[in-house]
Design an enzyme around this catalytic site. Structure first.
Site, PDB file in Angstrom:
ATOM      1  N   HIS A   9       0.839  -1.201   0.000  1.00 44.99           N
ATOM      2  CA  HIS A   9       0.000   0.000   0.000  1.00 44.99           C
ATOM      3  C   HIS A   9       0.870   1.246   0.000  1.00 44.99           C
ATOM      4  CE1 HIS A   9      -4.103   1.713   0.876  1.00 44.99           C
ATOM      5  NE2 HIS A   9      -3.331   2.774   1.127  1.00 44.99           N
ATOM      6  N   HIS A  11       1.327   5.339  -2.373  1.00 40.71           N
ATOM      7  CA  HIS A  11       0.770   6.264  -3.359  1.00 40.71           C
ATOM      8  C   HIS A  11       1.900   7.031  -4.036  1.00 40.71           C
ATOM      9  CE1 HIS A  11      -2.999   5.613  -1.157  1.00 40.71           C
ATOM     10  NE2 HIS A  11      -2.348   5.952  -0.060  1.00 40.71           N
ATOM     11  N   ARG A 102     -10.584   0.291  -5.600  1.00 41.37           N
ATOM     12  CA  ARG A 102     -10.758   0.777  -4.237  1.00 41.37           C
ATOM     13  C   ARG A 102     -12.102   1.468  -4.067  1.00 41.37           C
ATOM     14  NH1 ARG A 102      -7.073   5.150  -0.803  1.00 41.37           N
ATOM     15  NH2 ARG A 102      -7.007   3.944   1.137  1.00 41.37           N
ATOM     16  N   HIS A 158      -6.221  -0.393   6.431  1.00 44.74           N
ATOM     17  CA  HIS A 158      -6.067   0.457   7.621  1.00 44.74           C
ATOM     18  C   HIS A 158      -6.796  -0.088   8.861  1.00 44.74           C
ATOM     19  CE1 HIS A 158      -4.875   3.332   4.433  1.00 44.74           C
ATOM     20  NE2 HIS A 158      -4.159   3.900   5.385  1.00 44.74           N
ATOM     21  N   ASP A 225       1.996   2.543   3.508  1.00 45.16           N
ATOM     22  CA  ASP A 225       1.152   3.714   3.234  1.00 45.16           C
ATOM     23  C   ASP A 225       2.007   4.932   2.884  1.00 45.16           C
ATOM     24  OD1 ASP A 225      -1.241   5.060   2.820  1.00 45.16           O
ATOM     25  OD2 ASP A 225      -1.506   5.609   4.911  1.00 45.16           O
ATOM     26  N   ASN A 230      -1.780  13.305   4.247  1.00 43.02           N
ATOM     27  CA  ASN A 230      -2.881  13.849   5.049  1.00 43.02           C
ATOM     28  C   ASN A 230      -2.924  13.235   6.449  1.00 43.02           C
ATOM     29  OD1 ASN A 230      -5.067  15.617   5.319  1.00 43.02           O
ATOM     30  ND2 ASN A 230      -6.551  14.028   4.808  1.00 43.02           N
TER      31      ASN A 230
END
Length: 269
Positions: A9, A11, A102, A158, A225, A230
């Protein structure tokens, strides 16, 4: 890390002039390139990785696809599409390395709603894809029933935002354990800093990770992650990797979570 370990996971973001964010994006991250990510992966010892489409790009998967097809690493992807996506579009995503969609129920930037899940599941089943759910477990009463009826693998990321300070007996975590009884439900052991404030190793998350890995050792995966968008608690990825010693103390289960399970779920093998 064992050989073939996978960060399941992460980004990539930017540059904005090439890949603009949605006008209603809830946050604007700094650029985070595939090469920056790969440097981190090599530092912690991962040889495979999965990129997940972030909410602020909506269904515009171009930034992620550019990374998947860059050749800089052994990547797979989880995209965001709408229920009206065409078969040729899905096939093109598959060729690029996408293996899932997702469903986002928790981001401040609106994502795919839950009511699209059944139709999308039917569309992606022939490709062998899964659905990934970003959700605050316990806040969507219909979630358990909907997931139970899905014809494809479903993965909760998560920890379903189950609060770590509630432990394994919290109402939220008990929902996760009920879902674990379903043969097609998986779990991503990621994002401890989103459910705990016990920085930097989040020891109160370890019982949750161990409980899920004990319940379904063949249906858990792990991720960093990166680059942790954020969040008010910016973690160190080395600390997250080191925490695996407490989360998954058994070497055989650790290998399943890091190597064998991602190999099956994301079609690396």
């Amino acid at each position: 890390m064992p050989a073939g370990a996978c960060d399941c996971h992460a980004h990539v973001f930017g540059p904005q002039e090439a890949f603009p964010y949605l006008p209603n994006a809830a946050f604007i991250p700094e650029d985070a390139s595939p090469r920056d990510y790969v440097r981190m992966l090599r530092m912690i010892g991962c040889q495979r990785a999965v990129l997940v489409q972030p909410s602020i790009y909506g269904t515009d998967n171009r930034c992620m696809l550019a990374a998947l097809t860059s050749g800089v690493f052994d990547f797979r992807g989880v995209a965001v599409v709408d229920a009206g996506v065409s078969d040729p579009e899905l096939e093109a995503l598959h060729r690029a390395g996408v293996r899932g969609v997702r469903i986002n129920l928790s981001s401040k930037t609106p994502g795919l709603p839950l009511d699209q899940a059944p139709k999308l599941a039917a569309r992606v089943k022939p490709l062998g894809w899964h659905l990934q759910f970003f959700v605050r477990i316990g806040q969507v009463p219909s979630l358990e029933q909907i997931i139970a009826e899905m014809p494809v693998p479903c993965i909760i990321d998560h920890f379903g935002h189950a609060p770590a300070d509630g432990g394994v007996d919290s109402p939220e975590f008990k929902i996760l354990l009920r879902l674990a009884r379903l043969d097609h439900v998986w779990f991503k052991l990621i994002g401890p800093y989103r459910i705990s404030r016990q920085w930097p190793f989040y020891p109160d998350v370890a019982p949750l990770a161990r409980a899920l890995a004990a319940a379904v050792p063949d249906r858990c995966v792990w991720g960093t992650d990166w680059p942790h968008p954020n969040t008010a608690y910016m973690p160190n990825d080395g600390d997250l990797a080191d925490a695996l010693g407490e989360w998954l103390p058994d070497a055989e289960i650790r290998r399943k979570v890091l190597v064998d399970n991602p190999g099956r779920l994301y079609d690396f093998d």
